[in-house]
Design a protein around this motif. Structure first.
Motif, PDB file in Angstrom:
ATOM      1  N   VAL A  38      23.270 131.407  87.393  1.00 57.72           N
ATOM      2  CA  VAL A  38      24.639 131.368  87.925  1.00 57.72           C
ATOM      3  C   VAL A  38      24.741 132.264  89.156  1.00 57.72           C
ATOM      4  O   VAL A  38      25.454 131.953  90.115  1.00 57.72           O
ATOM      5  N   ALA A  39      24.019 133.377  89.132  1.00 59.18           N
ATOM      6  CA  ALA A  39      24.095 134.331  90.239  1.00 59.18           C
ATOM      7  C   ALA A  39      23.635 133.711  91.549  1.00 59.18           C
ATOM      8  O   ALA A  39      24.236 133.934  92.608  1.00 59.18           O
ATOM      9  N   ASP A  40      22.555 132.927  91.499  1.00 59.36           N
ATOM     10  CA  ASP A  40      21.985 132.334  92.709  1.00 59.36           C
ATOM     11  C   ASP A  40      21.052 131.209  92.269  1.00 59.36           C
ATOM     12  O   ASP A  40      19.853 131.433  92.070  1.00 59.36           O
ATOM     13  N   PRO A  41      21.552 130.000  92.119  1.00 56.57           N
ATOM     14  CA  PRO A  41      20.739 128.921  91.554  1.00 56.57           C
ATOM     15  C   PRO A  41      19.452 128.620  92.314  1.00 56.57           C
ATOM     16  O   PRO A  41      18.480 128.144  91.722  1.00 56.57           O
ATOM     17  N   ARG A  42      19.421 128.921  93.614  1.00 55.09           N
ATOM     18  CA  ARG A  42      18.226 128.651  94.409  1.00 55.09           C
ATOM     19  C   ARG A  42      17.279 129.850  94.480  1.00 55.09           C
ATOM     20  O   ARG A  42      16.272 129.810  95.187  1.00 55.09           O
ATOM     21  N   GLY A  43      17.616 130.892  93.744  1.00 50.33           N
ATOM     22  CA  GLY A  43      16.844 132.121  93.848  1.00 50.33           C
ATOM     23  C   GLY A  43      15.648 132.226  92.922  1.00 50.33           C
ATOM     24  O   GLY A  43      15.047 133.298  92.814  1.00 50.33           O
ATOM     25  N   PHE A  44      15.270 131.122  92.278  1.00 45.56           N
ATOM     26  CA  PHE A  44      14.163 131.151  91.325  1.00 45.56           C
ATOM     27  C   PHE A  44      13.078 130.198  91.801  1.00 45.56           C
ATOM     28  O   PHE A  44      13.305 129.003  91.965  1.00 45.56           O
ATOM     29  N   LEU A  45      11.903 130.753  92.052  1.00 49.27           N
ATOM     30  CA  LEU A  45      10.799 130.009  92.650  1.00 49.27           C
ATOM     31  C   LEU A  45       9.666 129.849  91.644  1.00 49.27           C
ATOM     32  O   LEU A  45       9.384 130.755  90.853  1.00 49.27           O
ATOM     33  N   VAL A  46       8.998 128.704  91.726  1.00 48.54           N
ATOM     34  CA  VAL A  46       7.874 128.408  90.844  1.00 48.54           C
ATOM     35  C   VAL A  46       6.696 127.969  91.705  1.00 48.54           C
ATOM     36  O   VAL A  46       6.844 127.125  92.602  1.00 48.54           O
ATOM     37  N   GLY A  47       5.539 128.544  91.425  1.00 50.40           N
ATOM     38  CA  GLY A  47       4.304 128.121  92.065  1.00 50.40           C
ATOM     39  C   GLY A  47       3.634 127.053  91.220  1.00 50.40           C
ATOM     40  O   GLY A  47       3.478 127.226  90.008  1.00 50.40           O
ATOM     41  N   VAL A  48       3.254 125.952  91.875  1.00 52.74           N
ATOM     42  CA  VAL A  48       2.712 124.792  91.164  1.00 52.74           C
ATOM     43  C   VAL A  48       1.312 124.494  91.691  1.00 52.74           C
ATOM     44  O   VAL A  48       1.102 124.328  92.905  1.00 52.74           O
ATOM     45  N   LEU A  49       0.345 124.444  90.781  1.00 53.51           N
ATOM     46  CA  LEU A  49      -1.046 124.183  91.127  1.00 53.51           C
ATOM     47  C   LEU A  49      -1.449 122.841  90.528  1.00 53.51           C
ATOM     48  O   LEU A  49      -1.435 122.676  89.297  1.00 53.51           O
ATOM     49  N   ASP A  50      -1.781 121.902  91.392  1.00 55.95           N
ATOM     50  CA  ASP A  50      -2.162 120.557  90.945  1.00 55.95           C
ATOM     51  C   ASP A  50      -1.143 119.992  89.956  1.00 55.95           C
ATOM     52  O   ASP A  50      -1.493 119.400  88.921  1.00 55.95           O
ATOM     53  N   GLY A  51       0.145 120.208  90.268  1.00 59.84           N
ATOM     54  CA  GLY A  51       1.211 119.640  89.462  1.00 59.84           C
ATOM     55  C   GLY A  51       1.648 120.464  88.279  1.00 59.84           C
ATOM     56  O   GLY A  51       2.622 120.108  87.607  1.00 59.84           O
ATOM     57  N   GLU A  52       0.986 121.593  88.000  1.00 61.25           N
ATOM     58  CA  GLU A  52       1.317 122.418  86.840  1.00 61.25           C
ATOM     59  C   GLU A  52       1.846 123.782  87.280  1.00 61.25           C
ATOM     60  O   GLU A  52       1.223 124.449  88.123  1.00 61.25           O
ATOM     61  N   PRO A  53       2.996 124.227  86.741  1.00 62.15           N
ATOM     62  CA  PRO A  53       3.499 125.565  87.067  1.00 62.15           C
ATOM     63  C   PRO A  53       2.515 126.651  86.633  1.00 62.15           C
ATOM     64  O   PRO A  53       2.030 126.642  85.496  1.00 62.15           O
ATOM     65  N   VAL A  54       2.227 127.573  87.558  1.00 59.52           N
ATOM     66  CA  VAL A  54       1.280 128.647  87.254  1.00 59.52           C
ATOM     67  C   VAL A  54       1.830 130.029  87.609  1.00 59.52           C
ATOM     68  O   VAL A  54       1.162 131.042  87.383  1.00 59.52           O
ATOM     69  N   GLY A  55       3.023 130.101  88.172  1.00 61.80           N
ATOM     70  CA  GLY A  55       3.576 131.393  88.540  1.00 61.80           C
ATOM     71  C   GLY A  55       5.053 131.260  88.888  1.00 61.80           C
ATOM     72  O   GLY A  55       5.564 130.154  89.092  1.00 61.80           O
TER      73      GLY A  55
END
Length: 282
Positions: A38-55
């Motif tokens: 709610v604070a900042d919906p775009r403030g959360f980042l995910v690193g994706v390696l070959d289609g799978e979240p890894v960070g």
């Protein structure tokens, strides 16, 4: 070559981030991420390696001039391969031009210093079942925080946080399963605390108070709302009375992180800050 990219977190990603934080031993609240997004919906980042979240990493904007970094996690199987630093750069770029804070775990603090962060204090997590009984000082009334006009809560929160964060605060205090207790003296707020369920010890935060007597008076009903089980409070070590209070109540240190900023520390009421709201968003 493996293909790596960074995206804004989806609802499924948010669940993964919470699970990863729990695996790291951070004991996130059961519904914390609902308030965080709610604070900042775009403030959360995910690193994706070959289609799978890894960070993942959160880089949340507060108001016009502040930001906070948290949830900096790379999965163990891919650590040391440069994916974490790419997430870090994306997050810090998102907060460029703002005063940025974070709570850095001990083994990462040297890296944060190299990125321009300066330690201001340590947040020490005190954990256990509070011992003894405490009542608020004479003239102080304890009430359900959700019964007060929200503007009172928001104005009081600004004493302890450098920016307006009304949407986040409303969710943080009002989500199901949480208990918020406010202390009033002559009709004015002199303390506020929220307890939330977690997989481990129930977390108390924020804990604001005009003095140790008010803080002790708030801790009693908050601990009771946790069912008499263990609670945890992240206490700034610059507040000596706060450290003395939780020690007297029988809570013991279990974890610590350094509150660090990229510039001059915000001018807040440190003496009234008995427990920070969260280590992820400040």
């Amino acid at each position: 070559m493996p293909e790596f990219g960074i995206r804004n977190a989806s609802a499924r990603d948010i669940g993964l981030m919470r699970a990863w934080a729990e695996e790291e031993g951070w004991n996130p609240g059961d519904s914390d991420l609902q308030a965080f997004t709610v604070a900042d919906p775009r403030g959360f980042l995910v690193g994706v390696l070959d289609g799978e979240p890894v960070g993942c990493l959160s880089a949340v904007r507060h108001g016009a001039a502040s930001g906070f970094i948290g949830f900096y996690i790379t999965r163990p199987a891919v650590r040391g391969q440069g994916y974490g630093i790419r997430l870090w750069r994306a997050g810090t770029e998102r907060l460029s031009g703002r005063l940025v804070g974070l709570d850095g775990v001990v083994d990462q603090q040297a890296n944060y210093r190299r990125s321009g962060f300066v330690r201001v204090w340590n947040n020490v997590r005190f954990e256990g079942v509070p011992q003894g009984e405490a009542v608020p000082p004479p003239g102080v009334e304890l009430v359900d925080a959700r019964e007060l006009p929200f503007g009172m809560l928001a104005a009081y929160d600004r004493r302890f946080f450098p920016e307006e964060r009304d949407a986040y605060l409303a969710a943080w205090t009002g989500l199901p399963g949480r208990t918020g207790v406010a202390a009033l003296r002559d009709g004015k707020l002199c303390g506020l605390g929220v307890v939330r369920p977690c997989s481990g010890a129930s977390r108390i935060g924020p804990l604001y108070a005009d003095g140790p007597g008010v803080a002790a008076g708030l801790l009693a009903p908050l601990a009771a709302a946790a069912g008499g089980g263990p609670v945890a409070v992240d206490v700034p070590d610059v507040n000596g009375p706060a450290t003395a209070l939780v020690t007297e109540l029988g809570l013991a240190p279990s974890f610590e992180a350094a509150r660090m900023y990229t510039g001059p520390a915000p001018d807040i009421d440190r003496g009234g800050l008995y427990g920070v709201t969260s280590l992820e968003l400040g």
